[in-house]
Design a protein around this motif. Sequence first.
Motif, mmCIF file in Angstrom:
data_model
loop_
_atom_site.group_PDB
_atom_site.id
_atom_site.type_symbol
_atom_site.label_atom_id
_atom_site.label_comp_id
_atom_site.label_asym_id
_atom_site.label_seq_id
_atom_site.Cartn_x
_atom_site.Cartn_y
_atom_site.Cartn_z
ATOM 1 N N GLU A 46 45.097 -99.438 87.732
ATOM 2 C CA GLU A 46 45.712 -100.756 87.655
ATOM 3 C C GLU A 46 46.600 -100.826 86.430
ATOM 4 O OE1 GLU A 46 43.871 -104.933 88.818
ATOM 5 O OE2 GLU A 46 43.402 -104.435 86.730
ATOM 6 N N ARG A 47 47.780 -101.361 86.611
ATOM 7 C CA ARG A 47 48.728 -101.475 85.515
ATOM 8 C C ARG A 47 49.120 -102.934 85.307
ATOM 9 N NH1 ARG A 47 51.044 -96.981 83.583
ATOM 10 N NH2 ARG A 47 50.794 -95.002 84.682
ATOM 11 N N ASP A 48 49.541 -103.218 84.073
ATOM 12 C CA ASP A 48 50.053 -104.547 83.753
ATOM 13 C C ASP A 48 51.566 -104.522 83.865
ATOM 14 O OD1 ASP A 48 47.588 -105.803 83.163
ATOM 15 O OD2 ASP A 48 47.546 -104.758 81.232
ATOM 16 N N GLY A 49 52.103 -105.394 84.682
ATOM 17 C CA GLY A 49 53.540 -105.472 84.881
ATOM 18 C C GLY A 49 54.105 -106.801 84.453
ATOM 19 N N PHE B 150 49.433 -104.618 88.941
ATOM 20 C CA PHE B 150 49.718 -103.922 90.183
ATOM 21 C C PHE B 150 48.959 -102.605 90.182
ATOM 22 C CE2 PHE B 150 52.787 -102.382 87.164
ATOM 23 C CZ PHE B 150 52.985 -101.045 87.474
ATOM 24 N N VAL B 151 48.784 -102.034 91.359
ATOM 25 C CA VAL B 151 47.988 -100.818 91.523
ATOM 26 C C VAL B 151 48.882 -99.673 91.967
ATOM 27 C CG1 VAL B 151 46.076 -99.740 92.784
ATOM 28 C CG2 VAL B 151 45.927 -102.149 92.099
ATOM 29 N N GLN B 152 48.645 -98.508 91.374
ATOM 30 C CA GLN B 152 49.304 -97.295 91.808
ATOM 31 C C GLN B 152 48.263 -96.293 92.288
ATOM 32 O OE1 GLN B 152 51.832 -96.120 88.426
ATOM 33 N NE2 GLN B 152 53.595 -96.651 89.680
ATOM 34 N N TYR B 153 48.676 -95.449 93.233
ATOM 35 C CA TYR B 153 47.770 -94.475 93.830
ATOM 36 C C TYR B 153 48.284 -93.068 93.574
ATOM 37 C CZ TYR B 153 46.023 -98.576 96.280
ATOM 38 O OH TYR B 153 45.506 -99.815 96.571
ATOM 39 N N ARG B 154 47.334 -92.148 93.400
ATOM 40 C CA ARG B 154 47.690 -90.766 93.128
ATOM 41 C C ARG B 154 47.697 -89.963 94.425
ATOM 42 N NH1 ARG B 154 43.824 -86.866 89.651
ATOM 43 N NH2 ARG B 154 42.849 -86.685 91.706
ATOM 44 N N ILE B 155 48.831 -89.324 94.705
ATOM 45 C CA ILE B 155 48.928 -88.466 95.879
ATOM 46 C C ILE B 155 49.436 -87.098 95.440
ATOM 47 C CG2 ILE B 155 49.333 -90.387 97.456
ATOM 48 C CD1 ILE B 155 52.270 -89.634 97.507
ATOM 49 N N GLU B 156 49.155 -86.082 96.242
ATOM 50 C CA GLU B 156 49.531 -84.720 95.876
ATOM 51 C C GLU B 156 51.017 -84.489 96.127
ATOM 52 O OE1 GLU B 156 47.468 -80.321 96.035
ATOM 53 O OE2 GLU B 156 46.820 -81.911 97.410
ATOM 54 N N ASN B 157 51.630 -83.763 95.214
ATOM 55 C CA ASN B 157 53.032 -83.388 95.378
ATOM 56 C C ASN B 157 53.144 -82.425 96.558
ATOM 57 O OD1 ASN B 157 55.670 -82.586 95.162
ATOM 58 N ND2 ASN B 157 55.584 -82.099 92.983
ATOM 59 N N LEU C 29 62.566 -92.724 89.804
ATOM 60 C CA LEU C 29 62.885 -93.236 88.476
ATOM 61 C C LEU C 29 62.218 -94.587 88.236
ATOM 62 C CD1 LEU C 29 64.355 -92.997 85.817
ATOM 63 C CD2 LEU C 29 66.413 -93.933 86.905
ATOM 64 N N ALA C 30 62.137 -95.421 89.259
ATOM 65 C CA ALA C 30 61.463 -96.707 89.112
ATOM 66 C C ALA C 30 59.983 -96.518 88.797
ATOM 67 C CB ALA C 30 61.633 -97.539 90.385
ATOM 68 N N GLU C 31 59.358 -95.516 89.431
ATOM 69 C CA GLU C 31 57.945 -95.237 89.161
ATOM 70 C C GLU C 31 57.755 -94.770 87.717
ATOM 71 O OE1 GLU C 31 56.856 -92.379 92.065
ATOM 72 O OE2 GLU C 31 57.074 -93.752 93.761
ATOM 73 N N ARG C 32 58.655 -93.890 87.252
ATOM 74 C CA ARG C 32 58.535 -93.387 85.877
ATOM 75 C C ARG C 32 58.806 -94.520 84.873
ATOM 76 N NH1 ARG C 32 57.544 -90.269 89.154
ATOM 77 N NH2 ARG C 32 55.597 -91.371 88.769
ATOM 78 N N ALA C 33 59.765 -95.376 85.178
ATOM 79 C CA ALA C 33 60.045 -96.498 84.278
ATOM 80 C C ALA C 33 58.855 -97.450 84.231
ATOM 81 C CB ALA C 33 61.309 -97.223 84.726
ATOM 82 N N SER C 34 58.187 -97.639 85.378
ATOM 83 C CA SER C 34 57.000 -98.496 85.410
ATOM 84 C C SER C 34 55.908 -97.928 84.523
ATOM 85 C CB SER C 34 56.489 -98.620 86.848
ATOM 86 O OG SER C 34 57.456 -99.217 87.694
ATOM 87 N N GLU C 35 55.731 -96.607 84.578
ATOM 88 C CA GLU C 35 54.713 -95.963 83.751
ATOM 89 C C GLU C 35 55.072 -96.058 82.272
ATOM 90 O OE1 GLU C 35 54.618 -92.023 85.275
ATOM 91 O OE2 GLU C 35 53.757 -92.598 87.211
ATOM 92 N N ALA C 36 56.359 -95.871 81.954
ATOM 93 C CA ALA C 36 56.784 -95.880 80.560
ATOM 94 C C ALA C 36 56.694 -97.271 79.937
ATOM 95 C CB ALA C 36 58.214 -95.353 80.448
ATOM 96 N N LEU C 37 57.021 -98.313 80.731
ATOM 97 C CA LEU C 37 57.108 -99.674 80.187
ATOM 98 C C LEU C 37 55.867 -100.512 80.465
ATOM 99 C CD1 LEU C 37 60.818 -100.413 81.183
ATOM 100 C CD2 LEU C 37 59.951 -99.636 78.973
ATOM 101 N N GLY C 38 54.975 -100.000 81.338
ATOM 102 C CA GLY C 38 53.733 -100.719 81.591
ATOM 103 C C GLY C 38 53.885 -101.954 82.443
ATOM 104 N N ARG C 39 54.915 -102.008 83.269
ATOM 105 C CA ARG C 39 55.074 -103.120 84.202
ATOM 106 C C ARG C 39 55.795 -102.595 85.449
ATOM 107 N NH1 ARG C 39 59.674 -104.250 80.811
ATOM 108 N NH2 ARG C 39 61.577 -104.530 82.074
ATOM 109 N N GLN C 40 55.692 -103.336 86.510
ATOM 110 C CA GLN C 40 56.280 -102.899 87.771
ATOM 111 C C GLN C 40 57.805 -102.995 87.717
ATOM 112 O OE1 GLN C 40 54.695 -101.641 90.689
ATOM 113 N NE2 GLN C 40 56.825 -101.128 91.070
ATOM 114 N N ILE C 41 58.458 -101.873 87.952
ATOM 115 C CA ILE C 41 59.914 -101.817 88.028
ATOM 116 C C ILE C 41 60.287 -101.441 89.451
ATOM 117 C CG2 ILE C 41 62.002 -100.660 87.215
ATOM 118 C CD1 ILE C 41 60.833 -102.429 85.115
#
Length: 341
Positions: free
Chosen positions: A160-163, A168-175, A287-299
């Motif tokens: 769970e992340r703060d946006g 919001f929730v993100q899920y881990r899937i295999e590359n 890029l939106a996913e990486r920006a969300s991780e970097a900034l701690g909110r949903q992009i």
Amino acid sequence: MSEGNLTVLTQSSGGNAGGGAIVDLEFGSATDLRKKLDGMKQKLNLTKEFFREVMQEGVDYGIIPGTDKPALFKAGAEGLCEFYNLAPTIPPGGKVEDKNHETGYYSVDITIRLIHRMSGSIIAEGVGHANTYESRYRWRWVSERDLPKGIDPRGLVSKERDGKYGKFVQYRIENDDMHSIWNTVLKMAKKRALVDAVLSATRSSGIFAQTQEELDAYLSGHDPDGDPEGNPVPPPPRQNRQQGAGNRNQGSTGSRAASGQGATSDKNRALELSKQMNGGNMDWNWLAERASEALGRQIQKVVQEVQANEWRTVVQYLEQYGTGPEDDTDFNFEDLPEDLR
């Protein structure tokens, strides 16, 4: 025991209980050792001065996400190589790969040898390893709307992340495309080996064993543990040190920011990195996913939602997420003598 000698007792090969041999190890005279000590001190002081006056935080070194201590980046390692006149080489047998074309698994071990350009002497070696099962390569974090069809999110690892608009929730899937990142993994191993070798050659490992505050004090000429009276010495504002560190690259972040161009350059750098990490194609969702991780909110819409002063944070995250600063290029061996390439 004579001056400069160390006398030791070694166990004899016959294995007798009281057996052994007296061996004198020659380390040189006290005068020679004093000269060597003075030379080491001067080199350490020069390294410190190089860090303070030339290297830039966020470009040459910085905090890797998830840690609290500075790390040397590839750009900084290359700068130190230039300063000390060292050339990185891969010696014979210095690249060992394990490839599985069916599963996409790839691992590589790299040895980087630093050669002194003037004398041809081997100064240090560093080793680096990388593989596609590292979490940064094996997994992707996606929002539920970006999950491939047929995947039940209830069976996935989530966080769970703060946006900006709430949690919001993100899920881990295999590359599912490991082969496309083999070159990235190879470059990461090279980068790790180079940094390892440079830290050894320049005796700067201790600098990066400190916290950010200790490093700031150290590079500013203060004792991180306090003044002679035992009082803590606060480091000067970090922005002052950064403003004086842009001599090596006048078009770098500090001067660009002062002229109002820093945000635009950081944005362009982020887009460039994103394209490099996706095989030359611009993947806006990635890029939106990486920006969300970097900034701690949903992009969701990167260009509209990332603020001008936030692009630097996104760039720093991308540089450590994948290839790292300027990691799209290989080492240049062209200026080495033929027998050292």
